[in-house]
Design a protein around this motif. Structure first.
Motif, mmCIF file in Angstrom:
data_model
loop_
_atom_site.group_PDB
_atom_site.id
_atom_site.type_symbol
_atom_site.label_atom_id
_atom_site.label_comp_id
_atom_site.label_asym_id
_atom_site.label_seq_id
_atom_site.Cartn_x
_atom_site.Cartn_y
_atom_site.Cartn_z
ATOM 1 N N HIS A 1 5.115 -56.709 -59.589
ATOM 2 C CA HIS A 1 6.386 -56.334 -59.975
ATOM 3 C C HIS A 1 6.361 -54.738 -59.482
ATOM 4 O O HIS A 1 7.482 -54.253 -59.159
ATOM 5 N N VAL A 2 5.395 -54.172 -59.560
ATOM 6 C CA VAL A 2 5.199 -52.740 -59.436
ATOM 7 C C VAL A 2 5.612 -52.545 -57.952
ATOM 8 O O VAL A 2 6.353 -51.601 -57.415
ATOM 9 N N VAL A 3 4.836 -53.230 -56.799
ATOM 10 C CA VAL A 3 5.254 -53.131 -55.396
ATOM 11 C C VAL A 3 6.748 -53.545 -55.179
ATOM 12 O O VAL A 3 7.403 -52.921 -54.406
ATOM 13 N N GLY A 4 7.123 -54.435 -56.008
ATOM 14 C CA GLY A 4 8.774 -54.951 -55.797
ATOM 15 C C GLY A 4 9.565 -53.559 -56.415
ATOM 16 O O GLY A 4 10.767 -53.471 -55.458
ATOM 17 N N ARG A 5 9.095 -52.828 -57.280
ATOM 18 C CA ARG A 5 9.875 -51.723 -57.658
ATOM 19 C C ARG A 5 10.025 -50.738 -56.644
ATOM 20 O O ARG A 5 10.871 -49.855 -56.414
ATOM 21 N N LEU A 6 8.688 -50.351 -56.072
ATOM 22 C CA LEU A 6 8.605 -49.464 -54.792
ATOM 23 C C LEU A 6 9.518 -49.886 -53.674
ATOM 24 O O LEU A 6 10.149 -49.073 -53.133
ATOM 25 N N VAL A 7 9.582 -51.005 -53.400
ATOM 26 C CA VAL A 7 10.375 -51.721 -52.412
ATOM 27 C C VAL A 7 12.078 -51.401 -52.562
ATOM 28 O O VAL A 7 12.525 -50.985 -51.575
ATOM 29 N N GLU A 8 12.055 -51.646 -53.805
ATOM 30 C CA GLU A 8 13.372 -51.419 -54.175
ATOM 31 C C GLU A 8 14.060 -50.139 -54.222
ATOM 32 O O GLU A 8 15.095 -49.704 -53.773
ATOM 33 N N ARG A 9 13.112 -49.009 -54.383
ATOM 34 C CA ARG A 9 13.216 -47.511 -54.259
ATOM 35 C C ARG A 9 13.118 -47.137 -52.874
ATOM 36 O O ARG A 9 14.218 -46.276 -52.439
ATOM 37 N N TRP A 10 12.555 -47.765 -51.974
ATOM 38 C CA TRP A 10 12.613 -47.541 -50.599
ATOM 39 C C TRP A 10 14.065 -48.029 -49.956
ATOM 40 O O TRP A 10 14.712 -47.153 -49.219
ATOM 41 N N ARG A 11 14.498 -49.014 -50.293
ATOM 42 C CA ARG A 11 15.723 -49.569 -50.120
ATOM 43 C C ARG A 11 16.957 -48.745 -50.255
ATOM 44 O O ARG A 11 17.846 -48.495 -49.511
ATOM 45 N N LYS A 12 16.799 -48.209 -51.832
ATOM 46 C CA LYS A 12 17.802 -47.628 -52.244
ATOM 47 C C LYS A 12 18.020 -45.945 -51.515
ATOM 48 O O LYS A 12 18.729 -45.289 -51.409
ATOM 49 N N ALA A 13 16.669 -45.499 -50.916
ATOM 50 C CA ALA A 13 16.682 -44.383 -50.575
ATOM 51 C C ALA A 13 17.394 -44.007 -49.084
ATOM 52 O O ALA A 13 17.809 -42.974 -48.649
ATOM 53 N N TRP A 14 17.772 -45.323 -48.625
ATOM 54 C CA TRP A 14 18.589 -45.130 -47.144
ATOM 55 C C TRP A 14 19.955 -45.609 -47.507
ATOM 56 O O TRP A 14 20.656 -45.955 -46.320
ATOM 57 N N VAL A 15 20.491 -45.396 -48.456
ATOM 58 C CA VAL A 15 21.803 -45.753 -48.992
ATOM 59 C C VAL A 15 22.520 -44.475 -49.309
ATOM 60 O O VAL A 15 22.227 -43.913 -50.285
ATOM 61 N N PRO A 16 23.530 -44.003 -48.615
ATOM 62 C CA PRO A 16 24.358 -42.990 -49.271
ATOM 63 C C PRO A 16 24.686 -42.951 -50.461
ATOM 64 O O PRO A 16 25.224 -43.771 -50.869
ATOM 65 N N VAL A 17 24.696 -41.912 -51.245
ATOM 66 C CA VAL A 17 25.264 -41.799 -52.578
ATOM 67 C C VAL A 17 26.133 -40.768 -52.797
ATOM 68 O O VAL A 17 25.995 -39.529 -52.426
ATOM 69 N N GLN A 18 27.190 -41.121 -53.273
ATOM 70 C CA GLN A 18 28.237 -40.018 -53.919
ATOM 71 C C GLN A 18 27.920 -39.246 -54.992
ATOM 72 O O GLN A 18 28.029 -40.281 -56.031
ATOM 73 N N LYS A 19 28.052 -38.078 -54.935
ATOM 74 C CA LYS A 19 27.955 -37.620 -56.282
ATOM 75 C C LYS A 19 29.052 -37.303 -57.112
ATOM 76 O O LYS A 19 30.104 -37.577 -56.945
ATOM 77 N N SER A 20 29.027 -36.917 -58.298
ATOM 78 C CA SER A 20 30.069 -36.701 -59.289
ATOM 79 C C SER A 20 31.118 -35.511 -58.660
ATOM 80 O O SER A 20 32.157 -35.733 -58.916
ATOM 81 N N ASN A 21 30.512 -34.607 -57.756
ATOM 82 C CA ASN A 21 31.675 -33.718 -57.417
ATOM 83 C C ASN A 21 32.354 -34.139 -56.149
ATOM 84 O O ASN A 21 33.163 -33.296 -55.489
ATOM 85 N N GLY A 22 31.938 -35.358 -55.654
ATOM 86 C CA GLY A 22 32.679 -35.947 -54.478
ATOM 87 C C GLY A 22 31.671 -35.912 -53.330
ATOM 88 O O GLY A 22 32.179 -36.513 -52.265
ATOM 89 N N TYR A 23 30.940 -34.903 -53.051
ATOM 90 C CA TYR A 23 29.870 -34.797 -52.046
ATOM 91 C C TYR A 23 29.111 -36.121 -52.111
ATOM 92 O O TYR A 23 28.847 -36.558 -52.789
ATOM 93 N N TRP A 24 28.463 -36.352 -50.544
ATOM 94 C CA TRP A 24 27.699 -37.352 -50.425
ATOM 95 C C TRP A 24 26.074 -37.007 -50.163
ATOM 96 O O TRP A 24 26.040 -36.050 -49.479
ATOM 97 N N ASP A 25 25.482 -37.497 -50.666
ATOM 98 C CA ASP A 25 23.903 -37.226 -50.637
ATOM 99 C C ASP A 25 23.476 -38.172 -49.232
ATOM 100 O O ASP A 25 23.607 -39.283 -49.320
ATOM 101 N N PRO A 26 23.032 -37.506 -48.311
ATOM 102 C CA PRO A 26 22.459 -38.118 -47.134
ATOM 103 C C PRO A 26 21.337 -39.126 -47.729
ATOM 104 O O PRO A 26 20.223 -38.797 -48.339
ATOM 105 N N PRO A 27 21.314 -40.315 -46.800
ATOM 106 C CA PRO A 27 19.876 -41.144 -47.139
ATOM 107 C C PRO A 27 19.002 -40.415 -46.353
ATOM 108 O O PRO A 27 18.802 -39.566 -45.540
ATOM 109 N N GLY A 28 17.906 -40.799 -46.908
ATOM 110 C CA GLY A 28 16.240 -40.345 -46.417
ATOM 111 C C GLY A 28 15.378 -40.021 -47.397
ATOM 112 O O GLY A 28 15.783 -40.017 -48.837
#
Length: 378
Positions: free
Chosen positions: A210-237
């Motif tokens: 389960h712990v390893v699965g959470r780490l992999v999930e975090r790894w996948r999310k790190a490479w998805v761009p995220v739009q902040k509340s101010n409209g700007y996008w955080d780049p993946p990485g």
């Protein structure tokens, strides 16, 4: 839908798929149900099991193997966490480097972001533990070191895993994108496709997966761009440079050498600053990745600053520690022959002597006396 309706639908599907009668399909499904035993709930043993326990000493209960978290008193928190893989040790190595930086003036923001990437080191530890179990410490010796509250012994037992992780991590962009990231992507694919029946493994193995699965999930999310509340996008990485520095500092503390940020000189006397450390199979560093120091510009006059355009790989024998500070004797910093503390208080006059940082025109008393105008002629 009731259970009986489920059974009838399954029988019809089986009959159509196998080209058998409905009655034969019902009989076959009934035989399969009779031979299948539902999972049973069993209590966990009330005391820790010895290493290699097969469960015969406590029938009716499942084994409780020792973990560092089971040590409750008499042991420091950092010792216990340093022995926990993968997350605990990653957190402690990051804390040894980043916590002092967070208290330094002007470095809180950068240190905060580096601290947040400690999960990446935990993912590397998890990958190495799964793919190379021979790197894991002996459990009996690790337990003795933890219960003795001996952090140095824990670090020594973890040294093969730390060294392998340090050799895998890098500060070279081409190596990260071409070698390290594909390895982590492949490991994430392996974890996500793991279809083992969790009923066949221990409850502690279930927690570990389960712990390893959470780490992999975090790894996948790190490479998805995220739009902040101010409209700007955080780049993946991810901030992958930090992991290499944490491991280098940890191994330099044990084997000696120059840690990242240390100032050294080449054999011909040119100054440089250590950017990363290269490790061999064992022992002290075999090479350093350094950045040469050059005269500063645009407000950095009188200081030596590292070149940000390139780094050079230099054998360890060609790097020697820089001369001590002229004033206090500590290791010199980025300013020639001065440590960082003295560089903030002093500056070098044009004549070569040191004077206080707030001296008028940056001149010592003797040079200012020479520049002072003489008495007016009558």
């Amino acid at each position: 839908m009731t259970t009986d309706k489920h059974a009838k639908r399954a029988a019809r599907d089986l009959a159509a798929r196998e080209s058998i009668s409905y009655t034969a399909a019902r009989r076959r499904l009934a035989d399969q149900r009779d031979g299948h035993k539902p999972p049973a709930v069993a209590p966990i043993a009330s005391t820790l099991c010895p290493e290699g326990c097969d469960g015969s000493g406590h029938p009716g209960t499942v084994c409780w193997s020792w973990r560092p978290a089971d040590v409750k008193s008499g042991v420091r928190w950092e010792v216990r966490r340093s022995a926990e893989l993968p997350g605990g040790r990653a957190e402690q190595l990051a804390e040894r480097v980043e916590r002092p930086l967070q208290k330094a003036q002007g470095a809180q923001w950068a240190a905060y972001h580096s601290w947040e990437e400690r999960w990446l080191l935990a993912l590397i530890y998890a990958m190495l533990a799964d793919q190379r179990p021979e790197l894991l410490p002996d459990r009996v010796r690790l337990r003795a070191a933890v219960e003795a509250d001996d952090l140095a012994a824990v670090d020594a037992l973890m040294e093969p895993l730390d060294r392998t992780a340090a050799r895998l991590a890098t500060k070279v962009p081409a190596v990260w994108w071409g070698e390290v990231k594909p390895l982590l992507d492949a490991y994430a694919d392996t974890v996500e496709s793991d279809d083992r029946d969790l009923l066949t493994v221990s409850w502690q193995e279930v927690e570990a997966r389960h712990v390893v699965g959470r780490l992999v999930e975090r790894w996948r999310k790190a490479w998805v761009p995220v739009q902040k509340s101010n409209g700007y996008w955080d780049p993946p990485g991810v901030m992958w440079l930090s992991v290499k520095e944490w491991l280098d500092v940890r191994l330099v503390d044990q084997h000696g050498g120059h840690a990242p940020g240390a100032r050294v000189r080449f054999g011909d006397g040119r100054p440089a600053v250590v950017y990363a450390v290269e490790w061999g199979e064992d022992g002290p560093p075999v090479a350093y990745r350094v950045r040469e120091l050059e005269p500063g510009q645009h407000g950095n006059e009188g200081r030596l600053v590292p070149s940000l355009t390139s780094d050079v790989l230099v054998p360890a024998d060609d790097c020697r520690e820089d001369a001590p500070c002229e004033v206090c004797g500590r290791t010199a910093g980025m300013t020639e022959a001065l440590c960082e503390g003295c560089a903030a208080k002093l500056l070098r006059c044009r004549c070569g002597d040191l004077t206080r940082a707030g001296a008028p025109y940056g001149l010592c008393n003797a040079c200012r006396a020479e520049e002072a105008p003489g008495p007016l002629d009558d």
